[in-house]
Design an enzyme around this catalytic site. Structure first.
Site, PDB file in Angstrom:
ATOM      1  N   LEU A  98       0.822  -1.200   0.000  1.00 20.31           N
ATOM      2  CA  LEU A  98       0.000   0.000   0.000  1.00 20.31           C
ATOM      3  C   LEU A  98       0.861   1.257   0.000  1.00 20.31           C
ATOM      4  O   LEU A  98       1.886   1.324   0.680  1.00 20.31           O
ATOM      5  CB  LEU A  98      -0.919   0.010   1.228  1.00 20.31           C
ATOM      6  CG  LEU A  98      -1.858  -1.194   1.399  1.00 20.31           C
ATOM      7  CD1 LEU A  98      -2.762  -0.974   2.603  1.00 20.31           C
ATOM      8  CD2 LEU A  98      -2.675  -1.451   0.145  1.00 20.31           C
ATOM      9  N   GLY A 143       0.935  -5.206   1.335  1.00 18.44           N
ATOM     10  CA  GLY A 143      -0.111  -5.332   0.319  1.00 18.44           C
ATOM     11  C   GLY A 143       0.307  -6.141  -0.880  1.00 18.44           C
ATOM     12  O   GLY A 143      -0.531  -6.763  -1.546  1.00 18.44           O
ATOM     13  N   ASN A 167       3.872  -7.447   6.916  1.00 14.12           N
ATOM     14  CA  ASN A 167       4.704  -6.831   7.950  1.00 14.12           C
ATOM     15  C   ASN A 167       4.126  -5.530   8.496  1.00 14.12           C
ATOM     16  O   ASN A 167       4.852  -4.649   8.961  1.00 14.12           O
ATOM     17  CB  ASN A 167       6.111  -6.570   7.397  1.00 14.12           C
ATOM     18  CG  ASN A 167       6.113  -5.583   6.238  1.00 14.12           C
ATOM     19  OD1 ASN A 167       5.222  -5.609   5.402  1.00 14.12           O
ATOM     20  ND2 ASN A 167       7.117  -4.722   6.189  1.00 14.12           N
ATOM     21  N   GLU A 168       2.813  -5.397   8.458  1.00 14.63           N
ATOM     22  CA  GLU A 168       2.158  -4.140   8.830  1.00 14.63           C
ATOM     23  C   GLU A 168       2.518  -3.658  10.236  1.00 14.63           C
ATOM     24  O   GLU A 168       2.640  -2.448  10.471  1.00 14.63           O
ATOM     25  CB  GLU A 168       0.631  -4.286   8.705  1.00 14.63           C
ATOM     26  CG  GLU A 168       0.092  -4.124   7.305  1.00 14.63           C
ATOM     27  CD  GLU A 168       0.301  -5.339   6.413  1.00 14.63           C
ATOM     28  OE1 GLU A 168      -0.072  -5.286   5.225  1.00 14.63           O
ATOM     29  OE2 GLU A 168       0.855  -6.358   6.909  1.00 14.63           O
TER      30      GLU A 168
END
Length: 292
Positions: A98, A143, A167-168
């Site tokens: 993202l 994303g 890995n957010e």
């Protein structure tokens, strides 16, 4: 709403389809190019190759996701298109995920519009009637990993410099329930729990071990092997494969469809918090320092 309007109003992809005077599709290779997405659809085989080409790292911006969804819808509407291979034209990266700039310093309305486009991308890919194969020829965090997880099969370049994972949490962001559900469906509950809490990025060999990818091949053979694998998948009777895919994925899909507005509101409320905006700003400053 803006995305749906774009999908309704956008003209057909130039050169995507060619018809004879009798209305039958001519078996030939057609190319379709837009700024961020390139579609190469071979009507003789019924297979399309969608190449992401948005420098430098195929970030999933609102514009990128809108183009992607338009391309997917056009291919899905063509009953002759039975298979889709997704890959990247950018060196060393499949997709970096993202676009942070879509989440930093934006109005709640813009954030909501962006998140709806992310949902739309996932829904279209995860519920696609086509056979979908991710030809992962570079790193695929966040994303980018989600996009590859929507596919039926994942082939990754066997290069230890590359990594893949959701890995957010490393960015101070929480992966929503449908990210989590997609990964649980792929690698199981415990692997997902560890991966999401720690924000793990896996090297190709590690990703293969837990089932995050299905096959590793030399980097220069990713697309070739994806094409060969697609041929095998297309030998399965289509109706049986499609019904089975729907049966496996429908509960996950319906969970998001019935909670889309609440999910958008949760995202907007979370991402516009001052503490989250601060985390994003610090992460962007870190990236700038790395480039310097």
């Amino acid at each position: 709403m803006a995305l749906r309007a774009a999908l309704r109003g956008k003209a057909g992809l130039p050169g995507l389809l060619s018809c004879s005077s009798h209305g039958r599709f001519i078996a030939q290779r057609n190319n379709s190019t837009s700024p961020k997405i390139k579609v190469d659809y071979d009507q003789a085989t019924g297979v399309a190759v969608m190449s992401m080409q948005s420098p430098p790292v195929n970030s999933l911006s609102l514009d990128f996701l809108t183009e992607l969804c338009i391309s997917l819808e056009k291919l899905e509407m063509d009953k002759g298109c039975r298979g889709l291979i997704i890959t990247s034209n950018q060196p060393k990266v499949f997709s970096a995920g993202l676009d942070i700039l879509e989440m930093y310093g934006k109005s709640p309305e813009r954030c909501g519009e962006f998140w709806k486009s992310v949902q739309e991308m996932w829904l279209k890919l995860y519920s696609s009637n086509m056979v979908t194969i991710a030809a992962i020829n570079g790193s695929s965090p966040a994303g980018g990993c989600l996009m590859s997880l929507t596919c039926d099969y994942r082939i990754m370049a066997d290069n230890p410099r590359y990594s893949i994972g959701l890995n957010e949490t490393q960015l101070g962001i929480v992966a929503p329930f449908w990210f989590k559900d997609t990964m649980v469906n792929t690698v199981g509950h415990r692997n997902t729990e560890l991966a999401l809490e720690l924000g793990l990025l896996y090297k190709p060999a590690e990703a293969l071990k837990i089932g995050l990818v299905d096959q590793l091949v030399p980097e220069d053979q990713v697309l070739t092997v994806a094409t060969q694998t697609m041929t095998k998948w297309l030998t399965i009777p289509e109706h049986a494969r499609q019904i089975t895919k729907s049966m496996m994925r429908k509960p996950t899909i319906e969970k998001l469809r019935s909670n889309r507005e609440a999910d958008i509101q949760n995202f907007v409320n979370f991402i516009t918090k001052e503490s989250i905006q601060k985390s994003l700003r610090m992460y962007m400053e870190m990236l700038k320092q790395k480039k310097a």
